[in-house]
Design a protein around this motif. Sequence first.
Motif, PDB file in Angstrom:
ATOM      1  N   ALA A  34     -16.392 -57.001 -25.117  1.00  0.00           N
ATOM      2  CA  ALA A  34     -16.356 -55.361 -25.155  1.00  0.00           C
ATOM      3  C   ALA A  34     -16.327 -54.678 -24.097  1.00  0.00           C
ATOM      4  CB  ALA A  34     -17.915 -55.085 -25.955  1.00  0.00           C
ATOM      5  N   ARG A  35     -16.859 -55.131 -22.850  1.00  0.00           N
ATOM      6  CA  ARG A  35     -16.510 -54.713 -21.631  1.00  0.00           C
ATOM      7  C   ARG A  35     -15.064 -54.516 -21.329  1.00  0.00           C
ATOM      8  NH1 ARG A  35     -21.764 -54.109 -18.680  1.00  0.00           N
ATOM      9  NH2 ARG A  35     -20.454 -53.297 -17.262  1.00  0.00           N
ATOM     10  N   ILE A  36     -14.477 -55.664 -21.365  1.00  0.00           N
ATOM     11  CA  ILE A  36     -13.139 -55.744 -21.122  1.00  0.00           C
ATOM     12  C   ILE A  36     -12.195 -54.826 -21.691  1.00  0.00           C
ATOM     13  CG2 ILE A  36     -10.977 -57.066 -20.890  1.00  0.00           C
ATOM     14  CD1 ILE A  36     -12.963 -57.623 -18.479  1.00  0.00           C
ATOM     15  N   ARG A  37     -12.536 -54.655 -23.150  1.00  0.00           N
ATOM     16  CA  ARG A  37     -11.574 -53.662 -23.983  1.00  0.00           C
ATOM     17  C   ARG A  37     -12.161 -52.287 -23.660  1.00  0.00           C
ATOM     18  NH1 ARG A  37     -12.972 -56.805 -29.775  1.00  0.00           N
ATOM     19  NH2 ARG A  37     -11.294 -58.348 -29.567  1.00  0.00           N
ATOM     20  N   GLY A  38     -13.367 -52.203 -23.243  1.00  0.00           N
ATOM     21  CA  GLY A  38     -13.605 -50.689 -23.033  1.00  0.00           C
ATOM     22  C   GLY A  38     -12.753 -50.174 -21.682  1.00  0.00           C
ATOM     23  N   LEU A  39     -12.770 -51.140 -20.645  1.00  0.00           N
ATOM     24  CA  LEU A  39     -12.219 -51.015 -19.460  1.00  0.00           C
ATOM     25  C   LEU A  39     -10.654 -50.836 -19.544  1.00  0.00           C
ATOM     26  CD1 LEU A  39     -12.478 -50.581 -16.401  1.00  0.00           C
ATOM     27  CD2 LEU A  39     -12.084 -53.159 -16.318  1.00  0.00           C
ATOM     28  N   GLU A  40     -10.205 -51.652 -20.466  1.00  0.00           N
ATOM     29  CA  GLU A  40      -8.665 -51.531 -20.897  1.00  0.00           C
ATOM     30  C   GLU A  40      -8.220 -50.155 -21.395  1.00  0.00           C
ATOM     31  OE1 GLU A  40      -6.991 -56.160 -21.371  1.00  0.00           O
ATOM     32  OE2 GLU A  40      -8.243 -55.192 -22.887  1.00  0.00           O
ATOM     33  N   GLU A  42     -10.158 -47.434 -21.007  1.00  0.00           N
ATOM     34  CA  GLU A  42     -10.220 -46.191 -20.096  1.00  0.00           C
ATOM     35  C   GLU A  42      -9.173 -46.186 -19.085  1.00  0.00           C
ATOM     36  OE1 GLU A  42     -13.214 -45.137 -16.545  1.00  0.00           O
ATOM     37  OE2 GLU A  42     -13.776 -46.655 -17.811  1.00  0.00           O
ATOM     38  N   LEU A  43      -8.438 -47.404 -18.767  1.00  0.00           N
ATOM     39  CA  LEU A  43      -7.341 -47.456 -17.796  1.00  0.00           C
ATOM     40  C   LEU A  43      -6.159 -47.348 -18.679  1.00  0.00           C
ATOM     41  CD1 LEU A  43      -8.261 -50.413 -15.657  1.00  0.00           C
ATOM     42  CD2 LEU A  43      -8.471 -48.082 -15.073  1.00  0.00           C
ATOM     43  N   GLY A  44      -5.894 -47.436 -20.034  1.00  0.00           N
ATOM     44  CA  GLY A  44      -4.662 -47.147 -20.751  1.00  0.00           C
ATOM     45  C   GLY A  44      -3.602 -48.422 -20.443  1.00  0.00           C
ATOM     46  N   THR A  58      -2.517 -59.599 -16.630  1.00  0.00           N
ATOM     47  CA  THR A  58      -1.117 -58.852 -16.699  1.00  0.00           C
ATOM     48  C   THR A  58      -0.903 -58.388 -15.188  1.00  0.00           C
ATOM     49  OG1 THR A  58      -2.404 -57.037 -17.303  1.00  0.00           O
ATOM     50  CG2 THR A  58      -1.722 -58.464 -19.013  1.00  0.00           C
ATOM     51  N   ASP A  59       0.039 -57.529 -15.135  1.00  0.00           N
ATOM     52  CA  ASP A  59       0.595 -57.021 -13.850  1.00  0.00           C
ATOM     53  C   ASP A  59      -0.197 -56.036 -13.376  1.00  0.00           C
ATOM     54  OD1 ASP A  59       2.716 -58.447 -13.601  1.00  0.00           O
ATOM     55  OD2 ASP A  59       4.087 -57.063 -14.496  1.00  0.00           O
ATOM     56  N   ALA A  60      -0.944 -55.119 -14.426  1.00  0.00           N
ATOM     57  CA  ALA A  60      -2.196 -54.296 -14.260  1.00  0.00           C
ATOM     58  C   ALA A  60      -3.329 -54.780 -13.735  1.00  0.00           C
ATOM     59  CB  ALA A  60      -2.237 -53.294 -15.253  1.00  0.00           C
ATOM     60  N   GLY A  61      -3.650 -56.001 -14.461  1.00  0.00           N
ATOM     61  CA  GLY A  61      -4.943 -56.699 -13.799  1.00  0.00           C
ATOM     62  C   GLY A  61      -4.766 -57.219 -12.761  1.00  0.00           C
ATOM     63  N   ALA A  62      -3.500 -57.910 -12.243  1.00  0.00           N
ATOM     64  CA  ALA A  62      -3.167 -58.456 -10.910  1.00  0.00           C
ATOM     65  C   ALA A  62      -3.497 -56.863  -9.958  1.00  0.00           C
ATOM     66  CB  ALA A  62      -1.935 -59.021 -10.816  1.00  0.00           C
ATOM     67  N   ARG A  63      -2.960 -56.057 -10.161  1.00  0.00           N
ATOM     68  CA  ARG A  63      -3.076 -54.814  -9.260  1.00  0.00           C
ATOM     69  C   ARG A  63      -4.393 -54.386  -9.080  1.00  0.00           C
ATOM     70  NH1 ARG A  63       1.534 -53.457 -12.086  1.00  0.00           N
ATOM     71  NH2 ARG A  63       0.562 -51.912 -13.293  1.00  0.00           N
ATOM     72  N   LEU A  64      -5.486 -54.680 -10.106  1.00  0.00           N
ATOM     73  CA  LEU A  64      -6.825 -54.174  -9.866  1.00  0.00           C
ATOM     74  C   LEU A  64      -7.795 -55.014  -9.380  1.00  0.00           C
ATOM     75  CD1 LEU A  64      -8.963 -52.267 -10.718  1.00  0.00           C
ATOM     76  CD2 LEU A  64      -9.127 -53.336 -13.146  1.00  0.00           C
ATOM     77  N   LEU A  65      -7.390 -56.354  -9.258  1.00  0.00           N
ATOM     78  CA  LEU A  65      -8.203 -57.470  -9.020  1.00  0.00           C
ATOM     79  C   LEU A  65      -8.678 -57.300  -7.596  1.00  0.00           C
ATOM     80  CD1 LEU A  65      -9.930 -60.129  -9.704  1.00  0.00           C
ATOM     81  CD2 LEU A  65      -7.730 -61.479  -9.042  1.00  0.00           C
TER      82      LEU A  65
END
Length: 294
Positions: A34-40, A42-44, A58-65
């Motif tokens: 649920a926390r990951i889905r909520g974060l996704e 929010e970020l779109g 994903t590429d977006a996840g790699a940029r956020l890490l």
Amino acid sequence: MDASDLRVFEAVARCGGMSRAAADLNTVQSNVTARIRGLEDELGEPLFRRHSRGVDLTDAGARLLPYAHRIAALLGEAAAAARDDGTPRGALVLGSLETTAALHLSPVLAGYARAFPGVDLTLRTGTTAEMVAAVLARRVEGAFVCGPVAHPDLVGQPVFRERLALLTAPSVHSPEALADRRDLRIVVLRAGCSYRQRLEAILAARGAVGYRMLEFGTLEAIFGAVAAGLGVTLLPRGLIGPVWQDGRVAVHDLPAAEAAVETVFVRRADTRLSSALAAFLERARPERRAAAAE
């Protein structure tokens, strides 16, 4: 998005799955999902690709890490700063070259432990490359490495000066004699050894080329291999006598330009100097150590 969301995100990325991250965080999988889905939402942007074995960034996840790592480190430093009243205490994790630990740090560690029993000190050893990587990744608070080190995220200060020497089997009477050896081998630590490149340059200047390389995991193994005639190495001269028995190898002194090397202490430029680390560096200063020995 808050720090707790990023903590869950980092755990999923590190563990490679929602269930494994839940176990790591001591929570239930549904909460992590649920926390990951909520974060996704929010970020779109999707942060993970789900598959049967777990998840990948994903590429977006790699940029956020990297930001998740930085925020977690900043929060940890903030808590440590709030608790730091000037008295050294808490965890202190440092890195060092094995040669520096053997030559210089044993008396420092012993004296520091007696003076500051509230500090939980850990010393990790490795090559210069390994220790620099550990500092950058915040796995150690700082490290003693072979200088110079030029990196925009690091600050360094010279601590020790070493004089390197070429070590060979007792039967080798001069470095120049190595040029005639068709079976020449150099004996070094694993990849990232700070003296390897310098050793290769020293041998090349004496006409020794076409050698093979032997890698060992410890200094004792390197010294034993050289004493047995398996190859040559380059190490601080000060190790002979205090650490290893004189006479087991031939010690060949080198010109100052080739022999001089500086050990520097490096740490991240964006972190504060804790009281525990400041006290350790003060005790590690050569003039302080010399005075304590008198």
